[in-house]
Design a protein around this motif. Sequence first.
Motif, mmCIF file in Angstrom:
data_model
loop_
_atom_site.group_PDB
_atom_site.id
_atom_site.type_symbol
_atom_site.label_atom_id
_atom_site.label_comp_id
_atom_site.label_asym_id
_atom_site.label_seq_id
_atom_site.Cartn_x
_atom_site.Cartn_y
_atom_site.Cartn_z
ATOM 1 N N MET A 48 0.758 -1.233 0.040
ATOM 2 C CA MET A 48 0.168 0.001 -0.010
ATOM 3 C C MET A 48 0.848 1.252 -0.068
ATOM 4 S SD MET A 48 -3.015 0.769 0.008
ATOM 5 C CE MET A 48 -4.181 2.091 0.459
ATOM 6 N N LYS A 49 2.028 1.120 0.747
ATOM 7 C CA LYS A 49 2.685 2.487 0.740
ATOM 8 C C LYS A 49 3.430 2.661 -0.693
ATOM 9 C CE LYS A 49 4.832 3.513 5.228
ATOM 10 N NZ LYS A 49 6.023 3.245 6.086
ATOM 11 N N GLU A 50 3.802 1.661 -1.229
ATOM 12 C CA GLU A 50 4.423 1.770 -2.635
ATOM 13 C C GLU A 50 3.594 2.251 -3.408
ATOM 14 O OE1 GLU A 50 7.612 1.530 -3.930
ATOM 15 O OE2 GLU A 50 8.381 1.320 -1.943
ATOM 16 N N LYS A 51 2.512 1.953 -3.285
ATOM 17 C CA LYS A 51 1.322 2.133 -4.308
ATOM 18 C C LYS A 51 1.187 3.742 -4.313
ATOM 19 C CE LYS A 51 -2.762 0.374 -6.475
ATOM 20 N NZ LYS A 51 -3.908 -0.364 -6.268
ATOM 21 N N MET A 52 1.048 4.295 -2.864
ATOM 22 C CA MET A 52 0.827 5.851 -2.727
ATOM 23 C C MET A 52 2.091 6.594 -3.202
ATOM 24 S SD MET A 52 -2.298 6.314 -1.619
ATOM 25 C CE MET A 52 -2.150 7.869 -0.884
ATOM 26 N N LYS A 53 3.317 6.112 -2.984
ATOM 27 C CA LYS A 53 4.704 6.674 -3.285
ATOM 28 C C LYS A 53 4.503 6.972 -4.717
ATOM 29 C CE LYS A 53 9.359 6.689 -2.559
ATOM 30 N NZ LYS A 53 10.451 5.952 -2.173
ATOM 31 N N LYS A 54 4.037 6.058 -5.283
ATOM 32 C CA LYS A 54 3.982 5.990 -7.050
ATOM 33 C C LYS A 54 3.210 7.149 -7.466
ATOM 34 C CE LYS A 54 5.467 1.338 -8.212
ATOM 35 N NZ LYS A 54 5.169 -0.064 -8.813
#
Length: 52
Positions: free
Chosen positions: A1-7
């Motif tokens: 989830m964190k990686e998706k938000m960062k992208k």
Amino acid sequence: MKEKMKKIIVRFGPLLTILALQMGIFTSNASACFWQYQPKEPEGMKKFKKDN
């Protein structure tokens, strides 16, 4: 989830900053729509004001 938000932030961050600046420029030449509340304008926005 964190990686998706960062992208998402990396991809759309510059667009959001441009939109925020454009909205600030647009509203620097307008007054508040309610006579009871007129917020103070930041000093940096004075350079975008149109002189009439």
